[in-house]
Scaffold this motif. Structure first.
Motif, PDB file in Angstrom:
ATOM      1  N   GLU A   1      40.730  36.146  23.864  1.00  0.00           N
ATOM      2  CA  GLU A   1      39.411  35.520  22.902  1.00  0.00           C
ATOM      3  C   GLU A   1      38.335  35.163  23.874  1.00  0.00           C
ATOM      4  OE1 GLU A   1      40.872  31.988  20.977  1.00  0.00           O
ATOM      5  OE2 GLU A   1      42.447  33.234  20.144  1.00  0.00           O
ATOM      6  N   VAL A   2      38.600  35.328  25.360  1.00  0.00           N
ATOM      7  CA  VAL A   2      37.448  34.863  26.250  1.00  0.00           C
ATOM      8  C   VAL A   2      37.060  35.957  27.214  1.00  0.00           C
ATOM      9  CG1 VAL A   2      36.560  33.119  27.701  1.00  0.00           C
ATOM     10  CG2 VAL A   2      37.812  32.371  25.992  1.00  0.00           C
ATOM     11  N   LEU A   3      38.132  36.176  28.032  1.00  0.00           N
ATOM     12  CA  LEU A   3      37.931  37.185  29.401  1.00  0.00           C
ATOM     13  C   LEU A   3      37.745  38.747  29.005  1.00  0.00           C
ATOM     14  CD1 LEU A   3      38.778  34.827  31.158  1.00  0.00           C
ATOM     15  CD2 LEU A   3      39.909  36.349  32.476  1.00  0.00           C
ATOM     16  N   SER A   4      38.178  38.893  27.843  1.00  0.00           N
ATOM     17  CA  SER A   4      37.853  40.406  27.287  1.00  0.00           C
ATOM     18  C   SER A   4      36.521  40.571  26.786  1.00  0.00           C
ATOM     19  CB  SER A   4      38.822  40.687  26.183  1.00  0.00           C
ATOM     20  OG  SER A   4      38.562  39.783  24.901  1.00  0.00           O
ATOM     21  N   ARG A   5      35.700  39.613  26.654  1.00  0.00           N
ATOM     22  CA  ARG A   5      34.307  39.700  26.544  1.00  0.00           C
ATOM     23  C   ARG A   5      33.333  39.824  27.727  1.00  0.00           C
ATOM     24  NH1 ARG A   5      32.170  36.265  23.991  1.00  0.00           N
ATOM     25  NH2 ARG A   5      33.601  34.385  23.816  1.00  0.00           N
ATOM     26  N   TYR A   6      33.840  39.565  28.678  1.00  0.00           N
ATOM     27  CA  TYR A   6      33.029  39.524  30.054  1.00  0.00           C
ATOM     28  C   TYR A   6      33.293  40.520  30.905  1.00  0.00           C
ATOM     29  CZ  TYR A   6      31.695  34.906  28.480  1.00  0.00           C
ATOM     30  OH  TYR A   6      31.137  33.868  27.764  1.00  0.00           O
ATOM     31  N   GLU A   7      32.206  41.314  31.447  1.00  0.00           N
ATOM     32  CA  GLU A   7      32.277  42.182  32.416  1.00  0.00           C
ATOM     33  C   GLU A   7      32.588  41.631  33.820  1.00  0.00           C
ATOM     34  OE1 GLU A   7      30.061  46.170  34.266  1.00  0.00           O
ATOM     35  OE2 GLU A   7      29.216  44.817  32.831  1.00  0.00           O
ATOM     36  N   ILE A   8      33.761  41.561  34.255  1.00  0.00           N
ATOM     37  CA  ILE A   8      33.959  41.360  35.895  1.00  0.00           C
ATOM     38  C   ILE A   8      33.833  42.385  36.685  1.00  0.00           C
ATOM     39  CG2 ILE A   8      35.850  40.221  37.087  1.00  0.00           C
ATOM     40  CD1 ILE A   8      37.144  39.029  34.677  1.00  0.00           C
ATOM     41  N   ARG A   9      33.067  42.170  37.896  1.00  0.00           N
ATOM     42  CA  ARG A   9      32.822  43.299  38.663  1.00  0.00           C
ATOM     43  C   ARG A   9      33.548  43.089  40.002  1.00  0.00           C
ATOM     44  NH1 ARG A   9      27.647  41.512  36.494  1.00  0.00           N
ATOM     45  NH2 ARG A   9      27.716  39.801  38.235  1.00  0.00           N
ATOM     46  N   ASP A  10      33.607  43.890  41.133  1.00  0.00           N
ATOM     47  CA  ASP A  10      34.103  43.757  42.299  1.00  0.00           C
ATOM     48  C   ASP A  10      33.218  42.739  43.056  1.00  0.00           C
ATOM     49  OD1 ASP A  10      35.671  45.943  41.600  1.00  0.00           O
ATOM     50  OD2 ASP A  10      34.577  47.236  43.147  1.00  0.00           O
ATOM     51  N   PRO A  11      34.231  41.782  43.597  1.00  0.00           N
ATOM     52  CA  PRO A  11      33.433  40.615  44.347  1.00  0.00           C
ATOM     53  C   PRO A  11      32.809  41.020  45.387  1.00  0.00           C
ATOM     54  CG  PRO A  11      36.029  40.351  44.539  1.00  0.00           C
ATOM     55  CD  PRO A  11      35.584  41.551  43.572  1.00  0.00           C
ATOM     56  N   LYS A  12      31.506  40.860  45.680  1.00  0.00           N
ATOM     57  CA  LYS A  12      30.697  41.069  46.937  1.00  0.00           C
ATOM     58  C   LYS A  12      31.448  40.647  48.320  1.00  0.00           C
ATOM     59  CE  LYS A  12      26.424  41.341  44.334  1.00  0.00           C
ATOM     60  NZ  LYS A  12      25.163  40.825  44.015  1.00  0.00           N
ATOM     61  N   LEU A  13      32.131  39.370  48.052  1.00  0.00           N
ATOM     62  CA  LEU A  13      32.752  38.548  49.242  1.00  0.00           C
ATOM     63  C   LEU A  13      34.230  38.744  48.954  1.00  0.00           C
ATOM     64  CD1 LEU A  13      32.071  36.963  51.781  1.00  0.00           C
ATOM     65  CD2 LEU A  13      32.166  34.989  50.263  1.00  0.00           C
ATOM     66  N   THR A  14      35.301  39.018  49.891  1.00  0.00           N
ATOM     67  CA  THR A  14      36.433  38.919  49.668  1.00  0.00           C
ATOM     68  C   THR A  14      37.093  37.490  49.380  1.00  0.00           C
ATOM     69  OG1 THR A  14      36.725  40.842  51.364  1.00  0.00           O
ATOM     70  CG2 THR A  14      38.686  39.519  50.936  1.00  0.00           C
ATOM     71  N   VAL A  15      37.794  37.737  48.187  1.00  0.00           N
ATOM     72  CA  VAL A  15      38.307  36.568  47.903  1.00  0.00           C
ATOM     73  C   VAL A  15      39.852  36.399  48.109  1.00  0.00           C
ATOM     74  CG1 VAL A  15      39.069  35.229  45.477  1.00  0.00           C
ATOM     75  CG2 VAL A  15      36.717  36.522  45.769  1.00  0.00           C
TER      76      VAL A  15
END
Length: 311
Positions: free
Chosen positions: A214-228
């Motif tokens: 219902e939520v995350l599927s609607r957002y485009e998550i990218r590669d983080p620019k800083l390592t997490v």
């Protein structure tokens, strides 16, 4: 090995308007983030937050996110923070997603509000009798024996967080809470706070699926620019897929802060900037004995801002 630095966005504790409202009104970094959040939400965050009565309401959660990022802005601009790594235990994952560019700030704000509503809907009908209780100074073996006794009696529990040696978050059914507190006290431990709704338990797989669909599927998550560094097991997160998995893991996997600490040490981190309203992660022994800690929080900012100038 060259010494590295990490920024830590803390997990969310009670953070009322009376505690942080003055900071949000006076601090220029907070005001800038609030203005952007208002545009993303379509309403005044300060107005809604001022009227919020729930410690974990949609508006309180967005305010915590905004404040954490504003404090990181301040640390970067005024304290010269240039982190090599980023950590966001529990709720702090959301700020980490925005700070590392895995999500735009506006999307992170909207996602945070939507996830808050999603959780409220889920716990309105599921696991209504479950709470998450935090306790400290509990001896490992006697406490495990107590938990094993719950299982033997047909009761359920889950470890929702390991924050330090003898510092645990335990999810139980509410009718067991008084007994849990008495057992902790009898072992020489100390009961801290109880969370409603509960968090980070394997039994909440349904919430994970609901949040995903219902939520995350609607957002485009990218590669983080800083390592997490993931808060569940200290693993390194460098891709969009790993970032998305970490954000979903928060619903049904426990926090393990000591493993995060070990991972950071292995990466050469020796200094932490903890940016957010936090009285927990900056104080636990496994943090203080291993890192140079710079705490950037609303109270310290207000003290420095409002301190009279020397004549």
């Amino acid at each position: 090995m060259e010494e590295k630095t990490a920024v830590v966005f803390p997990g969310m504790g009670p953070s009322s308007f009376s505690a942080v409202g003055k900071f949000m009104v006076l601090d220029r970094y907070a005001r800038r983030r609030i203005s952007a959040a208002d545009k993303a939400l379509g309403y005044s965050l300060l107005d809604r937050f001022h009227g919020a009565e729930d410690d974990y309401s949609e508006y309180t959660q967005v305010a915590f996110l905004v404040n954490s990022l504003a404090l990181a802005d301040r640390a970067e601009d005024l304290l010269g923070m240039r982190p090599d790594y980023c950590v966001g235990p529990s709720f702090g994952q959301k700020a980490a997603a925005a700070w590392t560019g895995a999500l735009d700030f506006a999307d992170t704000v909207r996602m945070t509000a939507e996830l808050a509503r999603c959780e409220q809907e889920f716990f309105a009908s599921e696991h209504q009798d479950v709470v998450t209780h935090s306790c400290v100074r509990v001896p490992a073996e006697p406490f495990q024996e107590y938990l094993d006794g719950l299982t033997a009696n047909g009761d359920w529990y889950d470890i929702s967080g390991r924050l330090d040696e003898g510092f645990l978050m335990v999810s139980v059914r509410e009718h067991l809470l008084d007994g849990l507190k008495k057992a902790v006290g009898a072992m020489g431990g100390y009961s801290m706070y109880t969370m409603r709704p509960p968090v980070h338990a394997e039994a909440f797989g349904g919430l994970r699926r609901k949040a995903d669909e219902e939520v995350l599927s609607r957002y485009e998550i990218r590669d983080p620019k800083l390592t997490v560094v993931a808060d569940q097991d200290g693993s390194v997160v460098r891709t969009a897929d790993a970032m998305r998995t970490m954000l979903l893991d928060t619903f049904d996997k426990a926090i393990n802060w000591p493993e995060v600490v070990d991972s950071l040490l292995g990466l050469g981190v020796r200094k932490l900037y903890i940016t957010g309203p936090d009285n927990l992660f900056r104080r636990v022994k496994c943090t203080t004995r291993n890192f140079d800690v710079v705490a950037v929080d609303p109270k310290s900012v207000l003290r420095s801002t409002l301190r009279p100038a020397k004549s």
